[in-house]
Design an enzyme around this catalytic site. Sequence first.
Site, PDB file in Angstrom:
ATOM      1  N   ASP A   9       0.888  -1.158   0.000  1.00 15.49           N
ATOM      2  CA  ASP A   9       0.000   0.000   0.000  1.00 15.49           C
ATOM      3  C   ASP A   9       0.934   1.218   0.000  1.00 15.49           C
ATOM      4  O   ASP A   9       2.108   1.111   0.360  1.00 15.49           O
ATOM      5  CB  ASP A   9      -0.866  -0.043   1.267  1.00 15.49           C
ATOM      6  CG  ASP A   9      -1.635   1.243   1.491  1.00 15.49           C
ATOM      7  OD1 ASP A   9      -2.319   1.696   0.552  1.00 15.49           O
ATOM      8  OD2 ASP A   9      -1.541   1.792   2.602  1.00 15.49           O
ATOM      9  N   ARG A  10       0.430   2.372  -0.401  1.00 13.95           N
ATOM     10  CA  ARG A  10       1.288   3.560  -0.420  1.00 13.95           C
ATOM     11  C   ARG A  10       1.094   4.394   0.852  1.00 13.95           C
ATOM     12  O   ARG A  10       1.942   4.412   1.727  1.00 13.95           O
ATOM     13  CB  ARG A  10       1.006   4.411  -1.672  1.00 13.95           C
ATOM     14  CG  ARG A  10       2.090   5.457  -1.929  1.00 13.95           C
ATOM     15  CD  ARG A  10       1.727   6.412  -3.035  1.00 13.95           C
ATOM     16  NE  ARG A  10       0.848   7.462  -2.501  1.00 13.95           N
ATOM     17  CZ  ARG A  10       0.300   8.413  -3.235  1.00 13.95           C
ATOM     18  NH1 ARG A  10       0.502   8.459  -4.540  1.00 13.95           N
ATOM     19  NH2 ARG A  10      -0.462   9.343  -2.674  1.00 13.95           N
ATOM     20  N   ASP A  11      -0.019   5.107   0.950  1.00  9.51           N
ATOM     21  CA  ASP A  11      -0.226   6.059   2.046  1.00  9.51           C
ATOM     22  C   ASP A  11      -0.412   5.333   3.373  1.00  9.51           C
ATOM     23  O   ASP A  11      -1.302   4.512   3.524  1.00  9.51           O
ATOM     24  CB  ASP A  11      -1.436   6.947   1.741  1.00  9.51           C
ATOM     25  CG  ASP A  11      -1.251   7.725   0.441  1.00  9.51           C
ATOM     26  OD1 ASP A  11      -0.116   8.135   0.157  1.00  9.51           O
ATOM     27  OD2 ASP A  11      -2.245   7.912  -0.280  1.00  9.51           O
ATOM     28  N   TYR A  20      -4.856  12.990   1.131  1.00 11.77           N
ATOM     29  CA  TYR A  20      -4.835  13.302  -0.307  1.00 11.77           C
ATOM     30  C   TYR A  20      -3.479  13.810  -0.786  1.00 11.77           C
ATOM     31  O   TYR A  20      -3.367  14.836  -1.433  1.00 11.77           O
ATOM     32  CB  TYR A  20      -5.971  14.285  -0.653  1.00 11.77           C
ATOM     33  CG  TYR A  20      -7.311  13.749  -0.217  1.00 11.77           C
ATOM     34  CD1 TYR A  20      -7.880  12.655  -0.855  1.00 11.77           C
ATOM     35  CD2 TYR A  20      -7.994  14.316   0.854  1.00 11.77           C
ATOM     36  CE1 TYR A  20      -9.100  12.140  -0.440  1.00 11.77           C
ATOM     37  CE2 TYR A  20      -9.217  13.804   1.275  1.00 11.77           C
ATOM     38  CZ  TYR A  20      -9.767  12.716   0.625  1.00 11.77           C
ATOM     39  OH  TYR A  20     -10.969  12.204   1.043  1.00 11.77           O
ATOM     40  N   ASN A  52      -5.331   3.156  -3.379  1.00  8.63           N
ATOM     41  CA  ASN A  52      -6.578   3.868  -3.672  1.00  8.63           C
ATOM     42  C   ASN A  52      -6.254   5.355  -3.730  1.00  8.63           C
ATOM     43  O   ASN A  52      -5.621   5.881  -2.818  1.00  8.63           O
ATOM     44  CB  ASN A  52      -7.613   3.631  -2.570  1.00  8.63           C
ATOM     45  CG  ASN A  52      -8.244   2.252  -2.618  1.00  8.63           C
ATOM     46  OD1 ASN A  52      -8.186   1.556  -3.627  1.00  8.63           O
ATOM     47  ND2 ASN A  52      -8.858   1.854  -1.509  1.00  8.63           N
ATOM     48  N   GLN A  53      -6.697   6.021  -4.776  1.00  6.60           N
ATOM     49  CA  GLN A  53      -6.452   7.461  -4.914  1.00  6.60           C
ATOM     50  C   GLN A  53      -7.776   8.169  -5.225  1.00  6.60           C
ATOM     51  O   GLN A  53      -7.982   8.693  -6.320  1.00  6.60           O
ATOM     52  CB  GLN A  53      -5.393   7.724  -5.988  1.00  6.60           C
ATOM     53  CG  GLN A  53      -4.008   7.267  -5.586  1.00  6.60           C
ATOM     54  CD  GLN A  53      -3.486   8.010  -4.369  1.00  6.60           C
ATOM     55  OE1 GLN A  53      -3.591   9.223  -4.282  1.00  6.60           O
ATOM     56  NE2 GLN A  53      -2.929   7.281  -3.413  1.00  6.60           N
ATOM     57  N   LYS A 109      -9.581  -1.016  -3.434  1.00  9.39           N
ATOM     58  CA  LYS A 109      -9.417  -1.920  -2.295  1.00  9.39           C
ATOM     59  C   LYS A 109     -10.567  -1.719  -1.308  1.00  9.39           C
ATOM     60  O   LYS A 109     -10.993  -0.595  -1.121  1.00  9.39           O
ATOM     61  CB  LYS A 109      -8.070  -1.656  -1.600  1.00  9.39           C
ATOM     62  CG  LYS A 109      -6.870  -1.959  -2.459  1.00  9.39           C
ATOM     63  CD  LYS A 109      -5.555  -1.718  -1.726  1.00  9.39           C
ATOM     64  CE  LYS A 109      -5.328  -0.247  -1.477  1.00  9.39           C
ATOM     65  NZ  LYS A 109      -4.057   0.043  -0.790  1.00  9.39           N
TER      66      LYS A 109
END
Length: 166
Positions: A9-11, A20, A52-53, A109
């Site tokens: 996952d990124r964030d 954001y 997720n963005q 996700k």
Amino acid sequence: MSNKAIFFDRDGTLNVNTDYLYKKEDFIWMPDAVKAIKYANDHGYLVIVVTNQSGIARGYYTEHDVKILHEWMNSELKKKGAHIDAFYYCPYHTAGTVPEYTKDSEDRKPKPGMVLKAIAEFDIDPQQSLMIGDKPLDVECAENAGVKGVLYDGSSLLDCLSTHIE
């Protein structure tokens, strides 16, 4: 022969979760994230980000902004001898304000769409792979794709990863 991968996952996993995030000026690596990516690289794993963005659907930033940030992340990693092999992101959200992104998606996700695409595109063996994320939905996404999910607690990402792979 199939490849093996670490899905991140990124964030909240690779970087501090600031709401954001899309500007490199706001990007802060999580503890030992760069070392964890290099460790995965050095141990023969593909490194794939799945994120997720929804900020795209909400009109806070664009797909181009996300791609610029991801390119910057890889340029920073390259300085340390590490790299991310691929980035998958889901720009969709049912509560969006940008019409073309306001919808449900198999890529969001905990649905497994992004992971399944990566598995197909990179010939990845799910049984030899794992996904690390900071939310239960990341673990659920991994399991929905037949990949082991690991919940990350925000401490050393390298320690988290190295306890799950040789």
